[in-house]
Design an enzyme around this catalytic site. Sequence first.
Site, PDB file in Angstrom:
ATOM      1  CG  HIS A 135     -21.329 -36.456 -47.941  1.00 11.31           C
ATOM      2  ND1 HIS A 135     -21.397 -37.834 -48.525  1.00 11.31           N
ATOM      3  CD2 HIS A 135     -20.150 -35.982 -48.370  1.00 11.31           C
ATOM      4  CE1 HIS A 135     -20.540 -37.770 -49.478  1.00 11.31           C
ATOM      5  NE2 HIS A 135     -19.631 -36.793 -49.493  1.00 11.31           N
TER       6      HIS A 135
ATOM      7  CD1 TRP B 235     -18.956 -39.182 -57.195  1.00 11.48           C
ATOM      8  CD2 TRP B 235     -19.950 -39.254 -55.340  1.00 11.48           C
ATOM      9  NE1 TRP B 235     -19.202 -38.080 -56.712  1.00 11.48           N
ATOM     10  CE2 TRP B 235     -19.946 -38.089 -55.591  1.00 11.48           C
ATOM     11  CE3 TRP B 235     -20.811 -39.856 -54.229  1.00 11.48           C
ATOM     12  CZ2 TRP B 235     -20.745 -37.059 -54.788  1.00 11.48           C
ATOM     13  CZ3 TRP B 235     -21.595 -39.060 -53.514  1.00 11.48           C
ATOM     14  CH2 TRP B 235     -21.172 -37.397 -53.779  1.00 11.48           C
TER      15      TRP B 235
ATOM     16  CD  GLU C  40     -15.554 -33.874 -56.480  1.00 12.20           C
ATOM     17  OE1 GLU C  40     -16.567 -34.458 -56.423  1.00 12.20           O
ATOM     18  OE2 GLU C  40     -14.650 -34.478 -55.822  1.00 12.20           O
ATOM     19  CD1 TRP C  41     -16.632 -32.872 -52.507  1.00  9.30           C
ATOM     20  CD2 TRP C  41     -17.543 -31.541 -51.253  1.00  9.30           C
ATOM     21  NE1 TRP C  41     -17.450 -33.573 -51.759  1.00  9.30           N
ATOM     22  CE2 TRP C  41     -18.099 -32.905 -51.022  1.00  9.30           C
ATOM     23  CE3 TRP C  41     -18.106 -30.573 -50.429  1.00  9.30           C
ATOM     24  CZ2 TRP C  41     -19.432 -33.108 -50.312  1.00  9.30           C
ATOM     25  CZ3 TRP C  41     -19.432 -30.641 -49.656  1.00  9.30           C
ATOM     26  CH2 TRP C  41     -19.591 -31.742 -49.468  1.00  9.30           C
TER      27      TRP C  41
ATOM     28  CD  GLN D 193     -20.389 -33.685 -53.157  1.00 14.63           C
ATOM     29  OE1 GLN D 193     -20.604 -34.887 -52.752  1.00 14.63           O
ATOM     30  NE2 GLN D 193     -19.292 -33.719 -54.303  1.00 14.63           N
TER      31      GLN D 193
ATOM     32  CD  GLU E 285     -18.785 -41.459 -52.268  1.00 18.10           C
ATOM     33  OE1 GLU E 285     -17.643 -40.923 -52.677  1.00 18.10           O
ATOM     34  OE2 GLU E 285     -19.177 -40.830 -51.193  1.00 18.10           O
TER      35      GLU E 285
ATOM     36  CG  ASN F 135     -17.172 -43.747 -50.028  1.00 15.50           C
ATOM     37  OD1 ASN F 135     -18.119 -44.585 -49.925  1.00 15.50           O
ATOM     38  ND2 ASN F 135     -17.340 -42.688 -49.588  1.00 15.50           N
TER      39      ASN F 135
ATOM     40  NE  ARG G 119     -23.301 -42.991 -48.895  1.00 11.56           N
ATOM     41  CZ  ARG G 119     -22.028 -42.297 -49.201  1.00 11.56           C
ATOM     42  NH1 ARG G 119     -21.428 -42.506 -50.025  1.00 11.56           N
ATOM     43  NH2 ARG G 119     -21.538 -41.606 -48.049  1.00 11.56           N
TER      44      ARG G 119
ATOM     45  CG  ASN H  54     -18.814 -39.594 -47.281  1.00  8.80           C
ATOM     46  OD1 ASN H  54     -19.019 -40.527 -47.728  1.00  8.80           O
ATOM     47  ND2 ASN H  54     -18.172 -38.475 -47.643  1.00  8.80           N
ATOM     48  CD  GLU H  55     -14.759 -40.457 -48.730  1.00  5.46           C
ATOM     49  OE1 GLU H  55     -14.335 -39.245 -49.122  1.00  5.46           O
ATOM     50  OE2 GLU H  55     -14.927 -40.951 -50.058  1.00  5.46           O
TER      51      GLU H  55
ATOM     52  CE1 TYR I 273     -14.831 -41.712 -56.361  1.00  5.16           C
ATOM     53  CE2 TYR I 273     -14.644 -41.934 -53.966  1.00  5.16           C
ATOM     54  CZ  TYR I 273     -15.187 -41.665 -55.285  1.00  5.16           C
ATOM     55  OH  TYR I 273     -16.617 -41.328 -55.095  1.00  5.16           O
TER      56      TYR I 273
END
Length: 442
Positions: free
Chosen positions: A122, A395, A402-403, A21, A354, A293, A78, A166-167, A295
């Site tokens: 990630h 984050w 952003e992907w 990213q 995050e 993480n 991180r 990650n996730e 959100y």
Amino acid sequence: MTDRHDLPPDFRWGVSTAAYQIEGAVDEDGRGRSVWDDFCDRPGAVKGGDTGRVACDHYHRWPEDVELMRGLGLDGYRFSIAWPRVQPTGRGAVNGAGLDFYERLVDGLLEAGITPLPTLFHWDLPQALEDGGGWMQRETAFRFAEYADLVADRLGDRVPAWITLNEPFVHMVFGYALGIHAPGHSLMLDALPTAHHQLLGHGLAAAGLRSRGLDVLIANNLTPVRPASDSAEDRAAADAYDALHNWLFLDPLLLGRYPDLSAYGVGEDLHGAVREGDLDLITGPGLDGLGVNYYNPTRIAAPADPGLPFTQAPIEGVPLTHFGWPVVPDGLHELLHTLRARYGDALPPITITESGCSTDETLDDTFRIDYLATHLDALARAVADGIDVRGYYTWSLLDNFEWAEGFGERFGLVHVDFDTQQRTPRASYAWYRDLIARHRAL
Ligand code: GBH
């Protein structure tokens, strides 16, 4: 404005980023291709045809970015290590020049008084491994552990704690089930072996890291799941979703077993992926910390049509971020309580790895300040309730790639002009800096 006297004095403040990213420099110093390089080349895969080819050019501008971090007064940073920089094809000899980059970064951070907290994976798998089946293949778990070992050989003397994955949920669902992220497969529930193979990779890597005396964490995106109504159907649907999103990636780590996925018609061997002894390999090494993480919560109703045992329902009556995600700080408090209730003494200390929101380009990002302040309030309430949370990593430091959304969603404390690479701290940067300074002064 609160002084966060409600958080312990040794509470750790950080920011988070990820390699693909921010780094750019995708062809430099022997880096191999990752699944994201290939994915971005697919017409229509990423909004606006954006790619991570240059991103924030952090590969070259990292000294400036470390200065920005020093200015925040952070305890920790991180970031993630790009596997294809270290092993261009995901196996075999190390690419020294790739590791040199992370060594420079780590030394720069330490010199700035910031503890590096690297994530080993990630989402940027070497494309060569994907060509052999990627995380659908058991073999990838063993390759991951080997890669982790190579990185620890070089940096283990300076980096005390490591995040393996990650996730893994998002990687499985967006990458392999729905085709929204690289590697772009739409396997639906047939993607479930990627859950097991990622967790197996975690366990194998964790064993190596811990045998060197290093701390191991995993960063899971967790969401409190709320049934859309009190009806038995909605509650059953919510339980099914909870099992897939949250417990599939935590129960094996903390309880040594997979959750019940019978609502999906799936047995505990996850389509045959789980072999005798695997759960010991996943649970055995243990976790020194759980990265969370957070959100937003997820509202779930009974399925509208058959296929999956749930459907997602919108959360109404709350603000939405620029991305359209609901802002529910209370969900963080709820989530932390749910974790303690489910795992009790098996729950390791938590770090929020995050937390943040996207905004438009504005520098006057009061929306982000409110987001962070209210989430820290919710976190502090959970800490007051006796839940062991050791740190908070926002984050993100910079606006970044952003992907699938490309550069359209901006999560940075620092604005980035992607034409000039000019970094400009937003209001939230000063706010976070002052919050950290005041917490230290208590
Ligand atoms: C993380 O993923 C990633 O680790 C990071 O790389 C990324 O840049 C960052 O977050 C921001 O996206 O449908 O409204 O309920 C976050 C995973 C998955 C969290 C989708 C929010 C659903 C929003 N996200 N999720 S909603």
